[in-house]
Each structure stands twice: as structure tokens, then as C-alpha cells.
Design a protein around this motif. Structure first.
Motif, mmCIF file in Angstrom:
data_model
loop_
_atom_site.group_PDB
_atom_site.id
_atom_site.type_symbol
_atom_site.label_atom_id
_atom_site.label_comp_id
_atom_site.label_asym_id
_atom_site.label_seq_id
_atom_site.Cartn_x
_atom_site.Cartn_y
_atom_site.Cartn_z
ATOM 1 N N PRO A 33 0.828 -1.212 0.000
ATOM 2 C CA PRO A 33 0.000 0.000 0.000
ATOM 3 C C PRO A 33 0.857 1.255 0.000
ATOM 4 N N ASP A 34 0.293 2.329 -0.527
ATOM 5 C CA ASP A 34 1.053 3.567 -0.658
ATOM 6 C C ASP A 34 1.479 4.128 0.698
ATOM 7 N N TRP A 35 0.666 3.895 1.741
ATOM 8 C CA TRP A 35 0.948 4.536 3.025
ATOM 9 C C TRP A 35 2.241 4.043 3.677
ATOM 10 N N ILE A 36 2.775 2.889 3.257
ATOM 11 C CA ILE A 36 4.015 2.396 3.873
ATOM 12 C C ILE A 36 5.228 2.655 2.988
ATOM 13 N N ARG A 37 5.031 3.237 1.806
ATOM 14 C CA ARG A 37 6.158 3.497 0.909
ATOM 15 C C ARG A 37 7.220 4.384 1.539
ATOM 16 N N PHE A 38 6.815 5.242 2.477
ATOM 17 C CA PHE A 38 7.761 6.177 3.080
ATOM 18 C C PHE A 38 8.871 5.469 3.839
ATOM 19 N N PHE A 39 8.600 4.219 4.304
ATOM 20 C CA PHE A 39 9.576 3.567 5.180
ATOM 21 C C PHE A 39 10.661 2.915 4.338
ATOM 22 N N SER A 40 11.623 3.720 3.975
ATOM 23 C CA SER A 40 12.740 3.331 3.118
ATOM 24 C C SER A 40 13.959 3.005 3.972
ATOM 25 N N GLU A 41 15.057 2.685 3.309
ATOM 26 C CA GLU A 41 16.316 2.491 4.035
ATOM 27 C C GLU A 41 16.712 3.756 4.788
ATOM 28 N N ALA A 42 16.443 4.902 4.167
ATOM 29 C CA ALA A 42 16.743 6.170 4.838
ATOM 30 C C ALA A 42 15.938 6.310 6.122
ATOM 31 N N GLU A 43 14.650 5.993 6.048
ATOM 32 C CA GLU A 43 13.788 6.131 7.219
ATOM 33 C C GLU A 43 14.181 5.130 8.302
ATOM 34 N N LEU A 44 14.563 3.912 7.906
ATOM 35 C CA LEU A 44 15.016 2.915 8.875
ATOM 36 C C LEU A 44 16.231 3.423 9.636
ATOM 37 N N ASN A 45 17.212 3.942 8.909
ATOM 38 C CA ASN A 45 18.403 4.481 9.571
ATOM 39 C C ASN A 45 18.060 5.668 10.458
ATOM 40 N N ALA A 46 17.144 6.509 9.988
ATOM 41 C CA ALA A 46 16.765 7.680 10.773
ATOM 42 C C ALA A 46 16.119 7.277 12.095
ATOM 43 N N GLU A 47 15.176 6.344 12.044
ATOM 44 C CA GLU A 47 14.504 5.930 13.275
ATOM 45 C C GLU A 47 15.493 5.280 14.248
ATOM 46 N N ASN A 48 16.340 4.409 13.750
ATOM 47 C CA ASN A 48 17.299 3.743 14.637
ATOM 48 C C ASN A 48 18.304 4.734 15.217
ATOM 49 N N ALA A 49 18.707 5.706 14.398
ATOM 50 C CA ALA A 49 19.619 6.734 14.899
ATOM 51 C C ALA A 49 18.964 7.554 16.004
ATOM 52 N N HIS A 50 17.694 7.916 15.798
ATOM 53 C CA HIS A 50 16.995 8.698 16.823
ATOM 54 C C HIS A 50 16.780 7.869 18.086
ATOM 55 N N SER A 51 16.600 6.567 17.950
ATOM 56 C CA SER A 51 16.480 5.723 19.144
ATOM 57 C C SER A 51 17.757 5.781 19.976
ATOM 58 N N TYR A 52 18.907 5.608 19.326
ATOM 59 C CA TYR A 52 20.175 5.659 20.065
ATOM 60 C C TYR A 52 20.465 7.073 20.577
ATOM 61 N N ARG A 53 20.096 8.079 19.777
ATOM 62 C CA ARG A 53 20.295 9.458 20.232
ATOM 63 C C ARG A 53 19.458 9.737 21.475
ATOM 64 N N ASP A 54 18.179 9.323 21.449
ATOM 65 C CA ASP A 54 17.312 9.532 22.612
ATOM 66 C C ASP A 54 17.838 8.763 23.822
ATOM 67 N N GLU B 110 22.602 11.105 4.213
ATOM 68 C CA GLU B 110 23.095 10.846 2.850
ATOM 69 C C GLU B 110 21.970 10.364 1.938
ATOM 70 N N LEU B 111 21.144 9.464 2.427
ATOM 71 C CA LEU B 111 20.071 8.909 1.604
ATOM 72 C C LEU B 111 18.963 9.926 1.351
ATOM 73 N N PHE B 112 18.599 10.695 2.352
ATOM 74 C CA PHE B 112 17.545 11.692 2.168
ATOM 75 C C PHE B 112 18.005 12.840 1.270
ATOM 76 N N ARG B 113 19.312 13.090 1.229
ATOM 77 C CA ARG B 113 19.831 14.148 0.357
ATOM 78 C C ARG B 113 19.474 13.868 -1.105
ATOM 79 N N GLU B 114 19.383 12.600 -1.466
ATOM 80 C CA GLU B 114 19.085 12.205 -2.848
ATOM 81 C C GLU B 114 17.592 11.949 -3.076
ATOM 82 N N ASP B 115 16.757 12.339 -2.113
ATOM 83 C CA ASP B 115 15.324 12.029 -2.187
ATOM 84 C C ASP B 115 14.503 13.321 -2.145
#
Length: 496
Positions: free
Chosen positions: A361-382, A406-411
Motif C-alpha cells: 500500500p502507498d501509506w508504507i512506501r515512506f519507510f525506506s532504508e533512509a527512514e530505517l536508519n533515521a529511526e534507529n539513529a533517533h532511538s540511540y540518540r534519545d 546521505e540517503l535523504f539528500r538524494e530524495d
């Protein structure tokens, strides 16, 4: 209208209600906030304009009168509740501020709603109509309050309870005299329009098209109130669920927290009517993210576990990975490092199970490799912040955040996410005691923050810069950063 002029503009109770004693509760929260009376007045005015309550005009003398015991009229109590909740990272209720709440209509307040199709359609229709119309006179949020704890979690648990079918009327005959109003091409256009709104939100922020989404949702409820074949009704409920979730997400993005929560709840009801458990789990993840933002990680974890349980047999690997990543965020807020690491590992492993080209479905398309790295980074940052700025967890956050940037820069489709992760990288550099590097990343975020209508982006950037200035105010790069932010991103109002 001046702040000390008419009582409507000031949000006061009028001269007939003289203050008996100072409001000690409000005074305590105010003192701990570190705000001046002028700062609080400006924030109240700004939030009121954002809500559409343009008649509000508060100044320092009015704030002083509140502290002295004057009871302000709505929407001031709700605005103060939201401002202090955001300041302290927890839900600060109106009553906790020593203020009185207005009577709230049950049709537009609360989250414990009936789990039945006709009621869901009626509630969405009424809520969207109020959102669209009342904004002209004062915002719908004046009748809303945030739910948290058992009052939020227990009603949401009913999402998993099957609703018994209504008994059939043996004497009833199907209505064949009136054809369904909606054609297949029109239904497909509605679904495509929903995807387009979602793309605009990612590119431009929640403040640009929120009212358009609310208007479209209202139109869908009109269609659901007409006779439709079962398969068409199911698809319409999916559209309604996606639009309601998006309206909630956009409201969250521009700081309208009670309104956002109400839309999320209504979206979950619509997803249940559509029989779409993965979509319901996604909606619960949005509710979880809001609770993390409000400093309620325990509630966030409950919502995520409910989402995981409800969709464990139907969600795609991408959706499951997203839920694991949000689980890690909740555990990070609770300061549980072993569980954070486990959830991060599960998110990464499950993400690797995604089959390229698999229909989703379109609603989950946002969860890319970039988003995975972002969420995990914010978990460790928090987790690093919770653990007293731990260098161990900061070192885990840094490479994942850098990869996300890096990944979001190209998106180009996800400008808001790019801005948020530039800011995230700046906060990691603050944790590493590298103010110059923090200033570089934050300055890169400024032009993107100007492009998106997102109160979330603006507030995070200002908070990061304020922290840098407070801790490294003698570093020339930080001084220049503060000056540039003041010039490039003055206090503005995100359009609702």
C-alpha cells in the motif's frame, strides 16, 4: 484588539470576576518553564493565530492577571495546556494549571467512541465539518483534550474485538431502484488523490494542504452515508482511514496535538470498518509517535504492541520493520538499552526480508532504508540523552544518522525528513561536544526548514540552536548560526 482592552481579545473572564488568590499551580509551571511573561504572551498569540482564533491578543499584563488568579476564557486554557505540555515533554492538563475547562460536547471530544460503521461515519462527518467551519471563529481544538494513559489505551484495545454483525431483517428487500453514485474510475481517482496528498505532505509539510485533506475526508463521509455495494463501501472506508490518518499527521506536524489525536482515533475506527489490520497498525504507529513526542513512551509502547499483535499475520515485512523501529523509539524514551538494541536489530533484520517489487500500500512506501536508519539513529540518540549524554549510545547514533542524511539528500520527495535528519545530526554533534560541526549541519537545515510548512521542523531547529547557543555561546560558528536563524526563520505561523 489590544491585550488589556476587550475581554474577548485577552481571553479573560471580565471585570466582574475578581481574583481571590494567586493561581499557585499555574505559577509553579510558569516558574519552572523559564519563560518571561512576554515570551508566554507571544507564544499564546502565535498558537491562537495558528488555531484560527484571531481575536486573541495577549500581553504581559494579561499573563500577570492569570498568575494572580483570573480565569481566562477558552481557548486560552487549552492553548496553555498545549504549550506547557510541549515545554515539559509530558501531558499537562488544564486542571493541573489551576484552570477551569469548558463543557465539551461528547460528539467532538474524547477517544472512547462506539466501534460501529454508521457512528464512525457520523463522527468523522461532524468532526471534519467542525474543523472546517469553526476555524473561522476560533479553533475546534478549544473543545478537545489530549487523552493519555488508560483513558487512551483501553479504548484502542477494542480495535481487536470483532464486531458482531447486525441480524438480518428477513422481511427486508435489497434496494435495487437506486444505483451506487460512485463509479469505479471515480473511486480509483479518490485513492490516487489520497496518495497525492501524502506526497505533498512529505514534500511541503503539514501546514500547506491540511484543510484540503479535511475537506476531502468530509466528502468521503458523504459518499459513505449513501447506499454503496459492500466492496465499494470497504474501499471508501480505507480511503477515509487513510485521509483521517493523514489529517491527524498534518495536525501533529503543525502542533495541533488534540486535533491530531482525534483524527488518529477516527482513522483507526475507519480502518476497522474496512477490515484492514495493517492499515490499523500504521495508524497506531502514528499515535505512538505522537506519544513519544509528548514524553509518554509507556503509552507509545502500549500502542505499538497493540499494532504488532493486531497485524502480526497480515503486515508486510516493511510494515513490520517500521513497527519494530517505533518499538525501539519507545524503549529509548524509557531508558531500556537492551530492549532498544533488540528492537533495532529486529527492524533491520525484518527490513532485509523485503522482496523488491512486492506490491504494498502507498501509506508504507515512506519507510525506506533512509527512514530505517533515521529511526534507529533517533532511538540511540534519545537513549544517549536519557543515559546522561552517554558517549556509548551517541557513537551508535552517529553512523546511522549520517547514513540517513546521505540517503535523504538524494530524495526530493521527502524534504521534511531531510530537514529533520540534518537537525538530528546536529544534535548528535552536540552530544559529541562538537559545536562547530553542529553549526554546519543546523545551517544546512535552515533553507529546507523555510521550504516546509512544519511546526515540528521549525521547533526542533530552534530548540537545537537554542541549546547550542546556551552551551557554546562563545563559539563564533554558533553565534553566527543563531544570527542566521533569526534572519532566515523568524517566528511564523504554519497554516492549518
Amino acid at each position: 484588539m489590544g491585550g488589556t482592552g476587550g475581554t474577548a481579545g485577552a481571553g479573560g473572564t471580565g471585570g466582574s470576576e475578581a481574583a481571590k488568590r494567586p493561581n499557585a499551580q499555574l505559577g509553579s509551571w510558569f516558574l519552572r518553564s523559564g519563560w518571561s511573561k512576554g515570551e508566554l504572551a507571544r507564544q499564546v498569540n502565535r498558537r491562537a493565530r495558528q488555531m484560527g482564533a484571531h481575536h486573541i491578543s495577549t500581553d504581559t499584563s494579561r499573563v500577570r492577571r492569570w498568575l494572580d488568579g483570573e480565569q481566562p476564557r477558552e481557548p486560552i486554557p487549552r492553548i496553555l495546556s498545549e504549550l506547557f505540555s510541549e515545554r515539559f515533554g509530558c501531558v499537562v492538563g488544564v486542571e493541573e494549571l489551576g484552570l477551569r475547562t469548558a463543557h465539551r460536547s461528547p460528539s467532538v471530544s474524547g477517544v472512547d467512541l462506539p466501534w460501529a460503521g454508521p457512528q464512525t461515519v457520523g463522527l468523522i462527518s461532524e468532526f471534519t465539518r467542525s474543523d472546517l467551519m469553526l476555524a473561522r471563529r476560533g479553533f475546534l481544538g478549544t473543545s478537545l483534550a489530549l487523552a493519555a494513559g488508560p483513558s487512551l489505551i483501553e479504548p484502542m484495545q477494542r480495535w481487536l474485538v470483532p464486531v458482531p454483525a447486525a441480524p438480518a431483517d428477513p422481511g427486508a428487500r435489497p434496494d435495487r431502484t437506486r444505483p451506487a453514485r460512485l463509479s469505479r474510475p471515480e473511486l480509483e481517482l479518490l485513492e490516487a488523490t489520497t496518495a497525492m496528498f501524502r506526497m505533498w505532505d512529505a514534500q511541503c509539510g503539514g501546514g500547506l494542504r491540511r484543510k484540503a485533506v479535511v475537506g476531502q475526508l468530509h466528502e468521503v463521509t458523504d459518499l459513505l452515508q449513501e447506499p454503496q455495494p459492500p466492496e465499494v463501501a470497504t474501499r471508501l472506508f480505507k480511503v477515509a482511514a487513510e485521509l483521517a490518518e493523514l489529517a491527524g499527521w498534518m495536525s501533529y506536524d503543525i502542533g495541533l496535538q488534540p486535533t491530531a489525536q482525534k483524527y488518529f482515533v477516527l482513522a483507526l475506527h475507519a480502518a476497522k470498518e474496512a477490515g484492514d489490520r495493517p492499515l490499523g497498525s500504521y495508524i497506531l504507529s502514528s499515535m505512538s509517535r505522537q506519544m513519544i513526542h509528548l514524553g509518554r513512551p509507556d503509552d507509545a509502547l502500549e500502542l505499538i504492541h497493540l499494532a504488532q499483535y493486531g497485524s502480526r499475520e497480515t503486515a508486510t515485512p516493511r510494515t513490520q520493520a517500521m513497527l519494530y523501529a517505533m518499538e525501539a523509539r519507545a524503549y529509548a524514551g524509557m531508558g531500556q538499552p537492551s530492549k532498544v538494541k533488540r528492537a533495532v536489530r529486529m527492524a533491520e533484520d525484518t527490513f532485509s526480508d523485503i522482496t523488491p517489487g512486492e506490491p504494498e500500500p502507498d501509506w508504507i512506501r515512506f519507510f525506506s532504508e533512509a527512514e530505517l536508519n533515521a529511526e534507529n539513529a533517533h532511538s540511540y540518540r534519545d537513549l544517549a540523552y536519557v543515559a546522561g549524554r552517554s558517549p556509548t549510545y551517541t557513537s551508535l547514533a552517529e553512523p546511522a544518522m549520517r547514513r540517513a542524511v546521505e540517503l535523504f539528500r538524494e530524495d526530493p520527495e521527502h524534504q521534511r525528513s531531510y530537514a529533520l535528519n540534518l537537525i538530528g545530526m546536529a544534535t548528535v554533534h552536540l552530544l559529541q561536544k562538537q559545536p562547530e560541526a553542529c553549526a554546519v549541519m543546523a545551517r544546512q537545515a535552515i533553507p529546507f526548514a523555510r521550504q516546509v510548512r512544519s511546526e515540528r521542523v521549525h521547533n526542533r531547529l530552534r530548540k537545537t540552536v537554542d541549546t547550542a547557543v546556551r552551551e557554546y555561546g562563545t563559539v563564533s560558528e554558533v553565534i553566527e548560526l543563531g544570527d542566521e536563524l533569526s534572519r532566515q526563520l523568524p517566528e511564523t505561523v504554519a497554516a492549518g
